[in-house]
Design a protein around this motif. Structure first.
Motif, PDB file in Angstrom:
ATOM      1  N   ALA A  64       0.830  -1.203   0.000  1.00  0.00           N
ATOM      2  CA  ALA A  64       0.000   0.000   0.000  1.00  0.00           C
ATOM      3  C   ALA A  64       0.868   1.258   0.000  1.00  0.00           C
ATOM      4  CB  ALA A  64      -0.926  -0.002   1.208  1.00  0.00           C
ATOM      5  N   LEU A  68       1.581   3.965  -3.593  1.00  0.00           N
ATOM      6  CA  LEU A  68       1.243   5.381  -3.544  1.00  0.00           C
ATOM      7  C   LEU A  68       2.349   6.247  -4.146  1.00  0.00           C
ATOM      8  CD1 LEU A  68      -0.401   5.703  -0.011  1.00  0.00           C
ATOM      9  CD2 LEU A  68      -1.534   5.940  -2.226  1.00  0.00           C
ATOM     10  N   THR A 350      -5.460   1.824  -4.151  1.00  0.00           N
ATOM     11  CA  THR A 350      -5.556   2.097  -2.715  1.00  0.00           C
ATOM     12  C   THR A 350      -7.002   2.067  -2.248  1.00  0.00           C
ATOM     13  OG1 THR A 350      -3.565   3.477  -2.816  1.00  0.00           O
ATOM     14  CG2 THR A 350      -5.011   3.774  -0.917  1.00  0.00           C
TER      15      THR A 350
END
Length: 410
Positions: A64, A68, A350
């Motif tokens: 995660a 990003l 996400t």
């Protein structure tokens, strides 16, 4: 026709398809295939299965965090270099997991592996870069279908690897597959930036831009809710089949193989529908199937005793709906910001990760009947997704009407 989008040759497109499918397959190994090895890992590191489960949580957090950054960064420096670097880092992390005998170091190497695996988020950006129109939609259907099949087969594969190669088997196979992806990326991807303008924009500014768009977030939420229905079943399926119904690990693997057949069926239906109806209509069809699956599961849970068939039948319907709805919603979302495809893919991934994780956790922790809870979740999630799709469609009509009326008022 030898060349498609951006001068991509037929040979390059075929290589890109095999590369994308290999990336989808690789995404299964670090999480799903290793599950049957939990007892062996606990014994090797003189720990407990609960402690080993921490490595899964850390892995998810690592991915995660990495995605990003990787998505927006790929809009600046291109996809190929990041993919090659990510694969190299993930291979080093997996190799470290195999070589270490210390549990703390094992956790550290799992995080390193996860940071490298964050590059898998580039698969959606690569689809956006290399393909267009119906071909792009069909490839996304293929990727969703293949992902479901790989997930369904993974427990059986994990059991086989554990029996033949021990707990290290899944890591060695991951390293081998990563090497294949590395080679394919080197051969079939061009070392060029995906866009020519707006690439130097601050990461946060770009994220604010895409996440501030109602349609973008709405389409990704539709995809996320459809995914959460499938993911929730995967998470609680061991509790239903192995804990409540007392099936063996092998019998459980066979159940998931049958479940994988629904992805094939859904993929075929999605391919047929993509040629006949719009992506908005595809979402309605897919979400309606998920809603019907939820109602069916509630009926079966209230009228019959818990059995494999009472869970599997509605899940087959739900999975077919998921396979139809998700690619259509993803294509709509990714088409909104083509110059920031990497950032768009990261933001959407996400959203999917958060929704799938939170919803599956809530369902698994529910004190009520798991089958009924799953049915209610399908009804609620599909209902909200249908409402979102309707709202987006109405907004589009209003904006279109305004755009047509504007010139006549000048």
């Amino acid at each position: 026709m030898d060349k498609g989008k951006s001068g991509v040759t037929t040979r390059q497109r075929r290589g890109a398809v095999s590369l994308l499918l290999a990336m989808v397959l690789l995404g299964v190994f670090p999480l799903d295939v290793v599950l049957p090895s939990f007892p062996a890992l606990a014994e090797h590191f003189r720990s407990t299965p609960a402690d080993i489960a921490l490595s899964i949580s850390l892995f998810a957090v690592g991915i995660a965090f990495a995605q990003l950054l990787i998505g927006p960064l790929s809009d600046v420096i291109g996809r190929k270099g990041l993919l090659l670097a990510g694969m190299s880092v993930s291979m080093l992390g997996a190799l470290g997991c195999v070589m270490t005998t210390d549990y703390s170091l094992f956790l550290m190497f799992r995080v390193v592996q996860a940071l490298g695996c964050g590059c898998f988020v580039l698969s959606q950006a690569l689809v956006q870069d290399l393909f267009e129109g119906k071909e792009r939609d069909r490839l996304r259907i293929l990727m969703v279908t293949a992902g479901g099949i790989f997930i369904s087969v993974s427990p059986l594969v994990g059991t086989f690897l554990q029996a033949t190669l021990g707990w290290r088997g899944s890591f060695w196979v991951f390293i081998a597959l990563s090497a294949v992806v590395l080679l394919k990326a080197w051969l079939f991807l061009e070392n060029s930036r995906p866009t020519t303008r707006g690439t130097r924009t601050n990461f946060l500014t770009v994220y604010r831009r895409v996440l501030g768009d109602f349609d973008f977030v709405g389409y990704w939420l539709i995809s996320a809710f459809a995914f959460a229905c499938h993911f929730s079943f995967i998470v609680i399926s061991p509790l239903i089949f192995m804990d409540r119904l007392q099936l063996s690990a092998y019998e459980f693997s066979l159940i998931l193989l049958i479940y994988g057949a629904a992805y094939v069926t859904g993929g075929i239906l999605a391919s047929v529908l993509s040629r006949r109806i719009s992506s908005g209509q595809q979402m309605v069809v897919g979400l309606s199937l998920i809603l019907f699956a939820g109602v069916t599961m509630l009926y079966l849970s209230s009228s019959f005793a818990l059995a494999p068939a009472t869970v599997l039948i509605p899940m087959l319907i739900c999975t077919a709906g998921t396979t139809i709805a998700r690619p259509a919603a993803t294509s709509r979302a990714m088409s909104l910001f083509p110059d920031n495809a990497g950032t768009s893919a990261s933001a959407g991934s996400t959203i999917i990760f958060i929704c799938g994780g939170l919803i599956s956790a809530l369902i698994s922790l529910s004190p009520a009947n798991l089958q009924s809870t799953l049915g209610y979740a399908f009804v609620l999630l599909s209902g909200v997704a249908l409402a979102l799709n309707n709202r987006i469609s109405r907004r589009a009509k209003v904006l279109q009407t305004g755009a047509i009326a504007q010139p006549s008022g000048d």
